[in-house]
Design a protein around this motif. Structure first.
Motif, mmCIF file in Angstrom:
data_model
loop_
_atom_site.group_PDB
_atom_site.id
_atom_site.type_symbol
_atom_site.label_atom_id
_atom_site.label_comp_id
_atom_site.label_asym_id
_atom_site.label_seq_id
_atom_site.Cartn_x
_atom_site.Cartn_y
_atom_site.Cartn_z
ATOM 1 N N HIS A 241 69.185 54.624 44.746
ATOM 2 C CA HIS A 241 68.840 53.894 43.536
ATOM 3 C C HIS A 241 68.743 54.832 42.340
ATOM 4 O O HIS A 241 69.238 54.526 41.245
ATOM 5 N N VAL A 244 72.161 56.165 41.220
ATOM 6 C CA VAL A 244 72.864 55.140 40.445
ATOM 7 C C VAL A 244 72.288 55.057 39.040
ATOM 8 O O VAL A 244 73.023 54.931 38.058
ATOM 9 N N ASP A 245 70.971 55.186 38.927
ATOM 10 C CA ASP A 245 70.325 55.111 37.609
ATOM 11 C C ASP A 245 70.672 56.296 36.724
ATOM 12 O O ASP A 245 70.885 56.131 35.514
ATOM 13 N N LEU A 248 75.356 58.106 38.109
ATOM 14 C CA LEU A 248 76.394 57.231 38.656
ATOM 15 C C LEU A 248 77.783 57.855 38.528
ATOM 16 O O LEU A 248 78.591 57.803 39.465
ATOM 17 N N SER A 265 68.697 47.758 46.845
ATOM 18 C CA SER A 265 68.613 46.874 45.688
ATOM 19 C C SER A 265 69.978 46.275 45.391
ATOM 20 O O SER A 265 70.973 47.003 45.264
ATOM 21 N N HIS A 268 71.469 47.684 42.111
ATOM 22 C CA HIS A 268 72.044 49.030 42.206
ATOM 23 C C HIS A 268 73.352 49.017 42.995
ATOM 24 O O HIS A 268 74.292 49.738 42.649
ATOM 25 N N ARG A 271 76.045 47.630 40.681
ATOM 26 C CA ARG A 271 76.434 48.599 39.653
ATOM 27 C C ARG A 271 77.335 49.679 40.233
ATOM 28 O O ARG A 271 78.304 50.114 39.598
#
Length: 585
Positions: A241, A244-245, A248, A265, A268, A271
């Motif tokens: 997570h 990715v935040d 990415l 999530s 996530h 995305r």
């Protein structure tokens, strides 16, 4: 050629076929399959000279690196099993695990005395020269390694994993393996995800790249991915997570990314899939008792609702059963097949409870493992619904609150304790300990701080509660049990640090103190306080750096927190970036 069914046999086949190819790389140095084979032969001879025999347990206390991999293989060549111990865990915990596993020796980088009559400690630095050693033949059911998991009875349980279970893992068909793949060893070696990271490449001709030991820093991880040209990466759900935040784009070089250890999530996942549609994203699920992965689900597009945990690996069977052990669309997940461990070392009662006779098997004496996980069968695969007991995943590690509860309740000054799992401000699991002081406790206000300090010497970080709440009494249900729903939500907890509190001396320091207190859930943070000593970890650090950059309008590498872990040092680094030390914009 006979079917290869043990780890040493599969490794020997790769040595034969790929002797001069790189097997392991780390920090710019490489070792070929042939070189690794020769060194592990010498390590095996060294261990045998110290009395290590078939089915013995060798505790291995080494940092991630070439030495760790060589000792694991050398141990298996003797016919013994390895028990990986994380370097830096509290001594009391380490000795408890080695004793519970029945380890005959401990292999460490440097010598240290055995503690409390425990097994002798062998220093790898003092190994000396030993003649080559021919690997002992072992049965596929022979013991390969032990992995500890938190116990529902309050005691840690050593899961005994045989060779056939690891072979099943690398032949599971859920990911691309082989000479074209470079895997990264990132997980702590005591975490059973390392089983996949280590043996998937080494037993199929791939390359094992090793991330440097020490605290995880996302920018250093990004650097390792690029430098080592990693193609296959495994991440805990929490780390996935945050990558990715915050990183990415830096995952673009991968061909496969496996994530799991907890619920992924949907946001996530979507995305990631939208940005990297060509990278194979795999949601992996599995208890330690069934050797790392039980089911996997490859994401081929966006998902809604929840991320399925998929279908079983080759050699694995799954059943969804109700309380009467009848097949059901929704129920508890039971696992069968070659991935099953033997059970728990020295705990026959716990083994009998979790590994039960399989009433559907065609073979007499077959067992199935009851996971305690509630699931639903869907056309897309199995959907995870939650736990049927109190177990929880914290930073990928399975933690049983009752084990922590038992440790807390036994401490001086504690009359009674309840430990619950709660979500923190970032959505990650954490523990909250509720303390009822003993009747003769004279200083109840300082009890949480004393308990926390003691637990730091006995428990690994993932098992130390993030919050401690003192109560005058426990709310009771009509059945006479503690009512968890009636316990108060933890607010900001009292700062607990070994150093004296020093108030912030500038606007920048005060703002950093406020940011840290918010991130860590503390009532206050002082100028000389250390982020990691206050309970911070690498996942919180990623979020904190992002928040700090927004507040101060600067670009701040996450290693700045690692290199400047105190408020004073961190604020000074920010001040230098701002061009005027101690002045906040």
């Amino acid at each position: 050629m006979p079917t290869l069914t043990t780890i040493p046999e599969l490794f020997a086949a790769q040595v034969h076929d790929r002797r001069h190819e790189v097997a392991v790389s780390s920090g710019g140095s490489t070792v070929t399959f042939g070189e690794l084979d020769e060194r592990t032969d010498r390590i095996a001879a060294w261990l045998v000279a110290h009395g290590v025999g078939v089915e013995d347990v060798v505790a291995v206390e080494l940092q991630r690196g070439h030495d760790l991999i060589a000792v694991l293989i050398g141990t298996l060549k003797t016919g013994a099993a390895y028990l990986p111990l994380e370097v830096g865990i509290p001594q009391v915990r380490r000795d408890k695990l080695a004793t519970a596993a029945g380890a005959v020796v401990v292999v460490s980088a440097a010598g240290r005395p055995a503690v409390n009559g425990g097994p002798p400690v062998l220093a790898l630095d003092d190994m000396g020269e030993h003649p080559p050693f021919a690997a002992r033949r072992v049965h596929p059911d022979g013991l390969a390694y032990l992995s500890f998991t938190s116990g529902s009875t309050g005691l840690p349980k050593a899961v005994a994993v045989p060779h056939r279970a690891v072979v099943r893992l690398v032949r599971g068909g859920f990911a691309d393996l082989g000479p074209d793949e470079t895997f990264l060893l990132l997980a702590p070696v005591s975490f059973d995800a390392s089983t996949f990271e280590i043996w998937a490449p080494l037993l199929t001709g791939g390359r094992l790249a090793i991330h440097p030991p020490g605290p995880l820093v996302s920018e250093e991880l990004v650097g390792t991915l690029a430098d080592e040209k990693v193609t296959t990466l495994w991440l805990t759900a929490g780390l996935f997570h945050r990558m990715v935040d915050h990183h990415l784009e830096d995952l673009a070089g991968l061909r496969q990314l496996l994530a799991g250890g907890d619920v992924l999530s949907v946001d996530h996942v979507n995305r990631f899939v939208a940005r990297h549609p060509s990278i194979r994203l795999i949601n992996g699920y599995g208890p330690t008792e069934n050797t790392t992965f039980t089911t996997c689900h490859t994401l081929s597009g966006p998902v809604a609702g929840s991320v399925p945990i998929g279908r079983p690996l080759k050699g694995t069977g799954v059943r969804t059963l109700d309380e009467a052990l009848n097949p059901s669309e929704t129920g508890e997940l039971y696992v069968t097949g070659a991935g099953l461990s033997r059970g728990y070392v020295g705990q026959p009662s716990a083994t009998a409870v979790s590994f039960v006779p399989d009433p559907f098997a065609e073979v007499s004496g077959a067992r199935m493992y009851r996971t305690g996980d509630l699931v639903r069968q869907t056309p897309e695969g199995i959907e995870f619904l939650g736990r049927g007991d109190r177990q929880v995943k914290i930073r990928g590690f399975r933690v049983e609150p009752s084990e922590v509860e038992r440790e807390v309740a036994a401490l001086p000054g504690v009359g009674q304790a309840v430990v619950l799992a709660r979500k923190d401000s970032t959505g990650e699991n954490g523990l909250t300990a509720y303390l009822l002081p003993a009747p003769d406790e004279d200083e109840p206000e300082s009890l949480p701080a004393r308990v926390r300090r003691t637990l730091r010497t006995t428990l690994p970080a993932a098992m130390i509660p993030a919050a401690f709440v003192t109560v005058e009494e426990f709310p009771i249900t009509v059945n006479g049990k503690v009512d968890p729903a009636a316990l108060p939500e933890p607010g900001r907890v009292q700062r607990d640090a070994d150093n004296e509190f020093v108030a912030a001396r500038s606007a920048t320091e005060q703002l950093v103190c406020d940011l840290w207190a918010e991130a860590l859930g503390l009532d206050r943070v002082g100028a000389l306080d250390d982020f990691f000593e206050l309970g911070g970890n690498s996942l919180l650090a990623m979020d904190l750096i992002s928040r700090t950059e927004l507040v101060f309008d600067v670009e701040l590498p996450i290693r700045a927190l690692l290199h400047h872990p105190s408020v004073e040092e961190f604020a000074s680094a920010i001040g230098e970036l701002l061009g005027a030390e101690g002045v906040a914009r």
